[in-house]
Scaffold this motif. Sequence first.
Motif, PDB file in Angstrom:
ATOM      1  N   THR A  29      -2.678  35.825  15.681  1.00  0.00           N
ATOM      2  CA  THR A  29      -2.243  36.051  14.483  1.00  0.00           C
ATOM      3  C   THR A  29      -1.420  37.495  14.248  1.00  0.00           C
ATOM      4  O   THR A  29      -1.179  38.011  15.249  1.00  0.00           O
ATOM      5  N   ALA A  30      -0.766  37.943  13.093  1.00  0.00           N
ATOM      6  CA  ALA A  30       0.073  38.670  12.775  1.00  0.00           C
ATOM      7  C   ALA A  30      -0.566  40.161  13.197  1.00  0.00           C
ATOM      8  O   ALA A  30       0.155  40.696  13.898  1.00  0.00           O
ATOM      9  N   PRO A  31      -1.718  40.516  12.888  1.00  0.00           N
ATOM     10  CA  PRO A  31      -2.254  41.624  13.472  1.00  0.00           C
ATOM     11  C   PRO A  31      -2.299  41.748  14.771  1.00  0.00           C
ATOM     12  O   PRO A  31      -2.005  43.027  15.531  1.00  0.00           O
ATOM     13  N   GLN A  32      -2.668  40.760  15.590  1.00  0.00           N
ATOM     14  CA  GLN A  32      -2.691  40.765  16.922  1.00  0.00           C
ATOM     15  C   GLN A  32      -1.201  40.820  17.577  1.00  0.00           C
ATOM     16  O   GLN A  32      -1.289  41.567  18.428  1.00  0.00           O
ATOM     17  N   PRO A  72      10.794  34.832  19.201  1.00  0.00           N
ATOM     18  CA  PRO A  72      11.455  34.338  18.500  1.00  0.00           C
ATOM     19  C   PRO A  72      11.028  33.276  17.305  1.00  0.00           C
ATOM     20  O   PRO A  72      11.738  33.339  16.333  1.00  0.00           O
ATOM     21  N   GLY A  73       9.811  32.828  17.530  1.00  0.00           N
ATOM     22  CA  GLY A  73       9.029  32.375  16.433  1.00  0.00           C
ATOM     23  C   GLY A  73       8.787  33.641  15.156  1.00  0.00           C
ATOM     24  O   GLY A  73       8.827  33.175  13.860  1.00  0.00           O
ATOM     25  N   VAL A  74       8.427  34.611  15.581  1.00  0.00           N
ATOM     26  CA  VAL A  74       8.013  35.787  14.627  1.00  0.00           C
ATOM     27  C   VAL A  74       9.528  35.989  13.901  1.00  0.00           C
ATOM     28  O   VAL A  74       9.447  36.347  12.692  1.00  0.00           O
ATOM     29  N   ALA A  75      10.544  36.080  14.625  1.00  0.00           N
ATOM     30  CA  ALA A  75      11.912  36.367  13.820  1.00  0.00           C
ATOM     31  C   ALA A  75      12.330  35.383  13.089  1.00  0.00           C
ATOM     32  O   ALA A  75      12.869  35.729  12.084  1.00  0.00           O
ATOM     33  N   ARG A  76      11.762  33.973  13.393  1.00  0.00           N
ATOM     34  CA  ARG A  76      12.224  33.003  12.545  1.00  0.00           C
ATOM     35  C   ARG A  76      11.521  33.000  11.087  1.00  0.00           C
ATOM     36  O   ARG A  76      11.594  32.752  10.330  1.00  0.00           O
ATOM     37  N   VAL A  77       9.952  33.600  11.248  1.00  0.00           N
ATOM     38  CA  VAL A  77       9.381  33.738  10.161  1.00  0.00           C
ATOM     39  C   VAL A  77       9.940  34.787   8.993  1.00  0.00           C
ATOM     40  O   VAL A  77       9.924  34.645   8.041  1.00  0.00           O
ATOM     41  N   ARG A  93       2.066  30.958   5.446  1.00  0.00           N
ATOM     42  CA  ARG A  93       2.808  29.346   5.810  1.00  0.00           C
ATOM     43  C   ARG A  93       3.770  29.448   6.938  1.00  0.00           C
ATOM     44  O   ARG A  93       3.771  28.553   7.456  1.00  0.00           O
ATOM     45  N   LEU A  94       4.668  30.583   6.702  1.00  0.00           N
ATOM     46  CA  LEU A  94       5.869  30.664   7.729  1.00  0.00           C
ATOM     47  C   LEU A  94       5.273  30.888   9.038  1.00  0.00           C
ATOM     48  O   LEU A  94       5.630  30.258  10.057  1.00  0.00           O
ATOM     49  N   TRP A  95       3.992  31.781   9.054  1.00  0.00           N
ATOM     50  CA  TRP A  95       3.739  32.116  10.278  1.00  0.00           C
ATOM     51  C   TRP A  95       2.786  30.989  11.009  1.00  0.00           C
ATOM     52  O   TRP A  95       3.214  30.755  12.196  1.00  0.00           O
ATOM     53  N   ALA A  96       2.414  30.182  10.424  1.00  0.00           N
ATOM     54  CA  ALA A  96       1.552  28.885  10.628  1.00  0.00           C
ATOM     55  C   ALA A  96       2.794  27.935  11.314  1.00  0.00           C
ATOM     56  O   ALA A  96       2.389  27.382  12.105  1.00  0.00           O
ATOM     57  N   GLU A  97       3.679  27.896  10.755  1.00  0.00           N
ATOM     58  CA  GLU A  97       4.896  26.990  10.970  1.00  0.00           C
ATOM     59  C   GLU A  97       5.336  27.261  12.292  1.00  0.00           C
ATOM     60  O   GLU A  97       5.695  26.427  13.149  1.00  0.00           O
ATOM     61  N   GLN A 108      13.098  35.735   9.178  1.00  0.00           N
ATOM     62  CA  GLN A 108      14.323  35.232   8.617  1.00  0.00           C
ATOM     63  C   GLN A 108      14.160  34.204   7.400  1.00  0.00           C
ATOM     64  O   GLN A 108      14.877  34.316   6.328  1.00  0.00           O
ATOM     65  N   GLY A 109      13.061  33.184   7.664  1.00  0.00           N
ATOM     66  CA  GLY A 109      12.631  32.514   6.644  1.00  0.00           C
ATOM     67  C   GLY A 109      12.125  33.132   5.323  1.00  0.00           C
ATOM     68  O   GLY A 109      12.597  32.826   4.332  1.00  0.00           O
ATOM     69  N   LEU A 110      11.558  34.235   5.630  1.00  0.00           N
ATOM     70  CA  LEU A 110      10.838  34.835   4.582  1.00  0.00           C
ATOM     71  C   LEU A 110      11.870  35.465   3.807  1.00  0.00           C
ATOM     72  O   LEU A 110      11.979  35.654   2.446  1.00  0.00           O
ATOM     73  N   LEU A 111      12.913  36.062   4.141  1.00  0.00           N
ATOM     74  CA  LEU A 111      13.894  36.788   3.709  1.00  0.00           C
ATOM     75  C   LEU A 111      15.250  36.063   3.379  1.00  0.00           C
ATOM     76  O   LEU A 111      16.293  36.365   2.745  1.00  0.00           O
TER      77      LEU A 111
END
Length: 272
Positions: free
Chosen positions: A15-18, A89-94, A4-8, A96-99
């Motif tokens: 995708t995360a694997p890509q 930066p978006g991946v980093a926010r994912v 959900r965080l990745w999509a946001e 950060q939001g997760l943790l």
Amino acid sequence: MHTRLWAEHVGQDLTAPQYAALIALAVEPGADQRTVGERASLDKATMAEMVGRLVRRGLVLRRRDPADGRRKLLTLSPLGVRIVDEVSPGVARVQQGLLEPLTEAQRCELMSALARMARMEDMALETMVEARPILDAPRVVGYLIRVAQQVHTRLWTELASNELTAPQHAVLAALAEEPGIDQRTVGERASLDKATMAELISRLVRRGLVLRRRDPSDGRRNLLALAPAGAQLLEQVNPGVTEVQNRMLAPLEPAERVRCVELLAVVARIAE
């Protein structure tokens, strides 16, 4: 939660694997396709298909190794470099939001546990963490979750069941605990979204594992219960499911196992 965080924050275009494969190439430009697959924890078939997509999108350049025609060498294209810079930066926010619910000490604790559950070699983890600023420690957690999930899937197939997936088991287990509850509640118990839940229940009903009926007091609600065949299958697979959990947590000390599950529950926002 990670999905959900990745999509946001990242979107659906990558995708995360890509992203993991692109990051591997950013760290090791010119690596061969097999090595990139190992770094991104992708099997040979998945990696070949994914690289084909990334090449067609113009994100990756592929060429034959002049010293060995069987090997394919990969590098990021200029567009690929730009995309990595833009989405990082978006991946980093994912991450950060997760943790976010954890303290710094808890984050390190969870990272260490996940790395061992994912059967990561210490050197591989150190390489990812040290590849800054492209990849910093908080970003690694999403990767570790994905690799740990792959380990869980392999263990599930080996020890639990080829007839029942982990989400299907979660539904049957929820119905064993609360027979006759409505479909929405079962989805909440099993952490499945509405669309996934509807499809999954239809499959279980067709297989004769779950009984479904309309709520006589509310025609919009479906009430669910285990069919005798579902109860029998659940009883058969439960010992294997327990063994999957034991094997998954085997690299951790007993006290760490309890702690890791507690931290994962916090990250997953599972209410007590």
